[in-house]
Write an enzyme that holds these catalytic residues in place. Structure first.
Site, PDB file in Angstrom:
ATOM      1  N   SER A 160       0.854  -1.252  -0.014  1.00  0.00           N
ATOM      2  CA  SER A 160       0.017   0.026   0.008  1.00  0.00           C
ATOM      3  C   SER A 160       1.073   1.109   0.118  1.00  0.00           C
ATOM      4  O   SER A 160       2.284   1.082   0.190  1.00  0.00           O
ATOM      5  CB  SER A 160      -0.969  -0.273   1.244  1.00  0.00           C
TER       6      SER A 160
ATOM      7  N   TYR B 176      -2.481  -1.580  10.421  1.00  0.00           N
ATOM      8  CA  TYR B 176      -2.130  -1.410   9.014  1.00  0.00           C
ATOM      9  C   TYR B 176      -0.740  -1.159   8.376  1.00  0.00           C
ATOM     10  O   TYR B 176      -0.245  -2.035   7.596  1.00  0.00           O
ATOM     11  CB  TYR B 176      -3.238  -0.604   8.240  1.00  0.00           C
TER      12      TYR B 176
END
Ligand code: NAD
Length: 279
Positions: free
Chosen positions: A142, A155
């Site tokens: 990401s 995350y």
């Protein structure tokens, strides 16, 4: 892998978002598809969308956090399709909350899916990719594997881990003159279900003054790229054997920001998150 025609591609998390768009795009490239997801209904919908469009499709309900299940799925893919050339470790979840409030169980959950899922998929498929004579591993990190932001420690940790794992994997494969290569993907905001499916801790409301739903909706406003475009970039990165691919203009901004201000960017992001909460 310059030509994907007739290659066998395995995709995790293919029941929604980027995984579903990848399945459709890989089908258009002539791939045989082995798709998995923990969400059997989402996977069935992807299979329905592929009807008449793909050479061959198999599906399996697989939790990527479960090593034995991923190993069994990889073996089944080769039994069904005769080989495996490409694995896209795409399945992922999101988690939001302060470090003080999130539990260690929350961290184990997100690492189990986002990091261990990638390790399981890579390890399970690698021998089969080697045996195929031409293989590729794609791991989805990401922009939050390049930059951190508040309320996203789980995350961020999982996506930085995917990046480190994949960049090292690529070098292992080069060092050992393997016929397999690897690419790490860093999407910016993609219009998918990820924010709605996220675990949002109560501490987010305390830190931002917004409810979990309002925070997710606010976050979704930064999702500017379509899953179809994300799929094109991922497949293009495989065809060009790229080490890293960024998806979306926002990803390029994050990448530039961390190069220009390797630690200073944190103040900027915290300011943006704080100002969003104040609205
Ligand atoms: N959407 C974005 O803005 C964005 C940005 C950067 C990275 N990503 C990454 O892209 C990947 C795909 O996410 P998406 O945006 O398409 O989200 P999504 O929620 O639309 O799709 C994720 C899929 O993964 C599946 N999944 C979740 N847990 C699983 C498990 N334990 N085992 C197997 N499957 C599981 C879900 O059922 C779902 O079908 C994720 O790794 C995500 O972190 C997304």
């Amino acid at each position: 892998m310059k030509n994907l025609n007739d290659k066998v591609a395995a995709v995790t998390g293919a029941g929604s978002g980027i995984g579903r768009a990848l399945a459709l795009h890989l089908a258009d490239k002539g791939c045989r598809l082995a798709l998995s997801d923990v969400d059997a209904a989402g996977l069935a919908e992807t299979e329905r969308l592929l009807a008449g469009r793909a050479r061959a499709v198999t599906t399996a309900a697989v939790d990527v956090a479960d090593e034995a299940a991923v190993l069994a799925w990889a073996d089944a893919v080769v039994a069904d399709h005769g080989r495996a050339n490409l694995v896209v470790n795409n399945a992922g979840v999101a988690l939001s909350g302060t470090v003080a409030s999130l539990s260690t169980e929350d961290y184990r959950w997100i690492m189990g899916v986002n990091f261990w899922g990638v390790v399981h998929g890579t390890k399970a498929f690698l021998p089969h990719l080697e045996a195929s004579g031409e293989g590729h591993v794609v791991n989805i990190s990401s922009v939050f594997g390049l930059t951190a932001q508040p309320l996203m420690s789980g995350y961020n940790a999982s996506k930085y881990a995917v990046r480190g794992f994949t960049e090292s994997l690529r070098q292992d494969l080069e060092l050992t003159r393997s016929c397999v290569s690897a690419t790490c993907i860093h999407p910016g905001g993609i219009k998918t279900n990820i924010a709605r499916a996220a675990r949002v801790d109560d501490s987010v409301a305390g830190a931002t003054g917004k409810s979990a739903d309002a925070s997710s909706r606010e976050f979704e406003k930064s999702f500017i790229t379509s899953p179809a475009r994300a799929a094109e970039v991922i497949v293009g990165a495989v065809e060009k054997n790229k080490r890293r691919a960024l998806i979306g203009p926002d990803a390029r901004v994050f990448d530039a920001m961390v190069r220009i201000a390797p630690t200073g960017y944190q103040r900027l992001i915290t300011g943006v998150v704080r100002s969003r909460g104040a609205k």
